[in-house]
Write an enzyme that holds these catalytic residues in place. Structure first.
Site, PDB file in Angstrom:
ATOM      1  N   SER A 163       1.931 -13.118  -3.808  1.00 14.88           N
ATOM      2  CA  SER A 163       0.640 -13.751  -4.058  1.00 14.88           C
ATOM      3  C   SER A 163       0.727 -14.485  -5.386  1.00 14.88           C
ATOM      4  O   SER A 163       1.618 -14.225  -6.194  1.00 14.88           O
ATOM      5  CB  SER A 163      -0.460 -12.685  -4.122  1.00 14.88           C
ATOM      6  OG  SER A 163      -1.667 -13.208  -4.638  1.00 14.88           O
ATOM      7  N   TYR A 223      -3.604  -4.677  -7.429  1.00 18.41           N
ATOM      8  CA  TYR A 223      -3.007  -5.642  -6.504  1.00 18.41           C
ATOM      9  C   TYR A 223      -1.922  -6.454  -7.215  1.00 18.41           C
ATOM     10  O   TYR A 223      -0.826  -6.664  -6.671  1.00 18.41           O
ATOM     11  CB  TYR A 223      -4.109  -6.546  -5.982  1.00 18.41           C
ATOM     12  CG  TYR A 223      -3.686  -7.586  -4.972  1.00 18.41           C
ATOM     13  CD1 TYR A 223      -3.355  -7.236  -3.668  1.00 18.41           C
ATOM     14  CD2 TYR A 223      -3.652  -8.938  -5.320  1.00 18.41           C
ATOM     15  CE1 TYR A 223      -2.992  -8.191  -2.729  1.00 18.41           C
ATOM     16  CE2 TYR A 223      -3.299  -9.898  -4.389  1.00 18.41           C
ATOM     17  CZ  TYR A 223      -2.972  -9.533  -3.105  1.00 18.41           C
ATOM     18  OH  TYR A 223      -2.621 -10.485  -2.181  1.00 18.41           O
TER      19      TYR A 223
END
Length: 277
Positions: free
Chosen positions: A143, A156
């Protein structure tokens, strides 16, 4: 891997979103595809849709957080297709919230899927790619949050930074053996990852009712940048495999953000210069 025709791809998180788009794009490029995921009904629907589009595909139930499950999926894939050439460790979950309020269960759930899921895929398939001696490619989905720390995404970010570092090392270690490695670092993609993360979270790793922070809307952190459709992202992944590119970026907004991060790192050396004056 410039010629993907009749090669075999294994894709996790393949019943929807980015995973399905990857499976479809690789199939349209001529590959035979194994769809891997948890929800068997959704896998069946995805498989039917792919086959109706002319893609040669099979499906296997697989929980990436379980090494045994990934190993079983690999054996099933080899039994169906004989070999594996492209491995997409794509399955992932999202967890929002301040680091100080994140629970041990938040950490375990996120790392089990986002980090250990990739590790399980790498440990299971990379030795096979090497032993085959036919080249290959590994695509790990990270990401933009694996390149820049972001508010409310600390857990995350930690999982995705680990995937970026792992893939950079793989890229260097495998290139002399004709095996490529790419890390996919998108910003906003049109998927249901937030809702799916809540729905698929194991009961033993759920927080007490009412204590989870919002995944969407309300107090959820604002996200910057346009939204990319999974299909466009998947086309870029296929190009990266063919060109053996390490980084797969998806949004023009990423350039300035990464420049600012690079500038902060470069400026950190100014401290050394001051100390030597």
């Amino acid at each position: 891997m410039k010629n993907l025709t009749n090669k075999v791809a294994f894709v996790t998180g393949a019943s929807a979103g980015i995973g399905y788009a990857l499976a479809e794009a690789l199939g349209r490029a001529g590959m035979r595809v194994m769809l891997a995921g948890i929800n068997e009904q959704k896998l069946d629907a995805a498989l039917e849709k792919l086959r109706s589009a002319g893609v040669t595909a099979e499906r296997v139930q697989c929980d990436v957080a379980s090494r045994a499950s990934v190993q079983n999926a690999a054996l099933t894939t080899i039994a169906k297709f004989g070999k594996v050439h492209v491995v997409c460790n794509n399955a992932g979950v999202a967890t929002f919230g301040p680091i100080a309020k994140s629970t041990r269960k938040d950490w375990e759930f996120t790392m089990n899927v986002n980090f250990w899921g990739v590790v399980n895929g790498v440990q299971t398939f990379v030795p096979r790619l090497i032993a085959q001696g036919q080249g290959g490619h590994v695509v790990n989905t990270a990401s933009m949050a694996g390149l820049v720390g972001m508010r409310w995404l600390g857990v995350y970010c930690a999982s995705k930074f680990a995937v970026v570092g792992l893939t950079e090392s793989l890229f260097v270690e495998l290139r002399d053996q004709g095996i490529g490695a790419s890390v996919l670092c998108p910003m906003i993609v049109q998927t249901n990852i937030n809702e799916n993360s809540l729905r698929m979270r194991p009961a033993e790793l759920r927080n007490p009712p009412g204590t989870d922070l919002p995944q969407t809307g309300g107090d959820a952190p604002p996200l910057v940048g346009g939204t990319v459709e999974p299909e466009e992202l998947a086309r870029r992944v296929v190009r990266a495999i063919e060109r053996r590119e390490l980084y797969i970026l998806t949004h023009p907004e990423q350039r300035e953000i990464l420049k600012r991060r690079g500038g902060r790192l470069d400026a950190a050396f100014n401290v050394w210069e001051l100390e030597t004056e």
